[in-house]
Design a protein around this motif. Structure first.
Motif, mmCIF file in Angstrom:
data_model
loop_
_atom_site.group_PDB
_atom_site.id
_atom_site.type_symbol
_atom_site.label_atom_id
_atom_site.label_comp_id
_atom_site.label_asym_id
_atom_site.label_seq_id
_atom_site.Cartn_x
_atom_site.Cartn_y
_atom_site.Cartn_z
ATOM 1 N N ILE A 19 0.839 -1.210 0.000
ATOM 2 C CA ILE A 19 0.000 0.000 0.000
ATOM 3 C C ILE A 19 0.870 1.254 0.000
ATOM 4 C CG2 ILE A 19 -1.574 1.380 1.428
ATOM 5 C CD1 ILE A 19 -3.012 -1.162 2.193
ATOM 6 N N ALA A 20 1.958 1.224 0.768
ATOM 7 C CA ALA A 20 2.835 2.396 0.875
ATOM 8 C C ALA A 20 3.620 2.650 -0.407
ATOM 9 C CB ALA A 20 3.796 2.215 2.050
ATOM 10 N N LEU A 199 -4.725 -4.701 -4.410
ATOM 11 C CA LEU A 199 -6.141 -4.621 -4.771
ATOM 12 C C LEU A 199 -6.784 -3.324 -4.258
ATOM 13 C CD1 LEU A 199 -7.658 -8.202 -4.374
ATOM 14 C CD2 LEU A 199 -7.699 -6.747 -6.395
ATOM 15 N N VAL A 200 -6.231 -2.733 -3.219
ATOM 16 C CA VAL A 200 -6.743 -1.455 -2.724
ATOM 17 C C VAL A 200 -6.729 -0.414 -3.845
ATOM 18 C CG1 VAL A 200 -6.324 0.440 -1.099
ATOM 19 C CG2 VAL A 200 -6.044 -1.944 -0.346
ATOM 20 N N PHE A 201 -5.746 -0.489 -4.723
ATOM 21 C CA PHE A 201 -5.606 0.465 -5.831
ATOM 22 C C PHE A 201 -6.068 -0.115 -7.173
ATOM 23 C CE2 PHE A 201 -2.413 1.329 -2.629
ATOM 24 C CZ PHE A 201 -2.503 2.695 -2.450
ATOM 25 N N ALA A 206 -9.883 0.915 -11.252
ATOM 26 C CA ALA A 206 -8.458 0.824 -10.923
ATOM 27 C C ALA A 206 -7.764 2.169 -11.092
ATOM 28 C CB ALA A 206 -7.786 -0.212 -11.820
ATOM 29 N N LYS A 207 -6.783 2.389 -10.215
ATOM 30 C CA LYS A 207 -5.935 3.573 -10.314
ATOM 31 C C LYS A 207 -4.579 3.231 -10.937
ATOM 32 C CE LYS A 207 -8.063 5.590 -6.184
ATOM 33 N NZ LYS A 207 -8.989 4.456 -5.952
ATOM 34 N N ILE A 208 -4.267 1.932 -10.974
ATOM 35 C CA ILE A 208 -3.016 1.463 -11.561
ATOM 36 C C ILE A 208 -3.184 -0.002 -11.935
ATOM 37 C CG2 ILE A 208 -2.086 0.883 -9.278
ATOM 38 C CD1 ILE A 208 0.716 1.500 -10.346
ATOM 39 N N PHE A 209 -2.531 -0.436 -12.997
ATOM 40 C CA PHE A 209 -2.528 -1.840 -13.407
ATOM 41 C C PHE A 209 -1.239 -2.507 -12.941
ATOM 42 C CE2 PHE A 209 -5.177 -0.721 -17.425
ATOM 43 C CZ PHE A 209 -6.318 -0.608 -16.644
ATOM 44 N N MET A 210 -1.304 -3.824 -12.716
ATOM 45 C CA MET A 210 -0.090 -4.555 -12.356
ATOM 46 C C MET A 210 0.808 -4.757 -13.576
ATOM 47 S SD MET A 210 -1.078 -8.592 -11.894
ATOM 48 C CE MET A 210 -2.075 -8.297 -10.460
#
Length: 358
Positions: A19-20, A199-201, A206-210
């Protein structure tokens, strides 16, 4: 074997670190041009940063530093993981051709095999066994490639790959912990923590993809966990267990290959025949589609735990039945979608008439 609470502490550490670091990775992606552009084949409409897999890796490493499990085959596994991450970064930046990507994946798998981690034999029922001999090298490489690409190919919706992988890894952790496989349990639980943190993001919207950085890293990790854990005392049944756990992405990938061959297309040709695209075409929302597939993954994961107490031949029959059922369901959904969603259209008309009467 560490007490259970130690593993939960490691999960929490991986969760927090992911998360950080995810916002930092997002800034790096935007600044470095690691961006996924919208297209006709994709469901997102805006440019998205796509190297979130780095944050997943950072979280997993932090959890492992806390647990410090005995790490057999440390260097080949680590170098293989770094190779996969670098390959993913390059692909997320420049979009490599399928052949170049496959070559990089084979390089990572070869490093692992050359380092000594191989599937050398499989024990059979009735006290028999099969020794692979020199075939252990290609067999192990194929196993790693299968897992890497199974997760890579289902990364088509927000949160789908991260959630499905976390479910599979949770089941793998439960089996490894019960069996006393320390390294496999440690690897699985920290990846569950980092996957949930991401998954939080990454959950819709989504705010970002893996990106391939993340999906290939997760697939690679799952293949390694199965080999250092479930494959420690390898039987034909323990080979089937990970396939049951990852039934959704594996069968979706398998039937996608068959579908493309029948349509005289290249295996690497992208299409919208995957189960998640067909659910969207039927009229389900993005979030509902992902939650449905989570439910299917949980079902298969629970089935793997139950089947561990079942006779081998029965397990093989069940997995074949479930695989065919998955494909039949996908084809049925595709037919409904092509008929312009008659069910949903009827429901909408009834709702409109009810509102007008009121």
């Amino acid at each position: 074997m560490e007490p259970l609470y130690e593993y939960f502490i490691a999960l929490f550490i991986a969760f927090i670190v992911t998360i950080a670091t995810t916002p930092l990775v997002k800034k790096l992606a935007l600044k470095g041009g690691f961006v996924d552009q919208p297209s006709q084949r994709k469901v997102h409409e805006d440019s998205m940063p796509r190297i979130g897999g780095l944050a997943i890796a950072f979280g997993a490493v932090a959890g492992l530093i806390y647990l410090q499990p005995p790490f057999e085959f440390f260097w080949p596994i680590t170098i293989g993981a770094l190779t996969i991450l670098i390959l993913g970064l390059i692909d997320d930046k420049y979009t490599l051709s399928p052949s170049k990507k496959l070559f990089g994946q084979m390089a990572a798998a070869t490093i692992v095999v050359a380092g000594g981690l191989q599937i050398e034999f499989i024990s059979l029922p009735f006290n028999g066994y099969i020794e692979f001999g020199l075939w252990s090298y290609p067999f192990t490489i194929l196993w790693i490639l299968a897992m890497v690409n199974a997760i890579n190919l289902i990364d088509g919706l927000d949160g789908l790959a991260a959630g499905t992988s976390s479910i599979a890894l949770t089941i793998l952790f439960m089996m490894a912990f019960t069996d006393g496989q320390i390294l496999a349990a440690a690897l699985a639980i920290v990846l569950v923590g980092s996957g949930l943190g991401f998954l939080v993001f990454n959950f819709h919207p989504a705010k970002i993809f893996m990106g391939d950085t993340g999906s290939m890293f997760l697939g690679y990790s799952i293949s390694i966990i199965s080999m250092v854990g479930l494959f420690k005392n390898l039987t034909l049944f323990t080979l089937i267990i990970p396939i049951i756990i990852l039934a959704v992405p594996i069968f979706d990938t398998f039937f996608a290959i068959i579908r493309r061959l029948l349509n005289k297309q290249k295996i690497s040709t992208p299409d919208k025949g995957h189960l998640h695209y067909r659910l969207l075409a039927l009229g389900f929302s993005h979030r509902t589609t992902v939650l449905i597939l989570y439910g299917v993954s949980i079902f298969f994961g629970g089935a793997a735990l139950v089947f561990s107490e079942t006779a081998l031949w029965m397990s093989i029959l069940i997995i074949l039945f479930l695989g065919l059922l998955t494909q039949v369901m996908a084809e049925w959904i595709g037919i409904l979608g092509e008929r312009k969603k008659p069910i949903f259209s009827l429901v909408k008309k009834l709702k409109k008439k009810t509102l007008l009467r009121q």
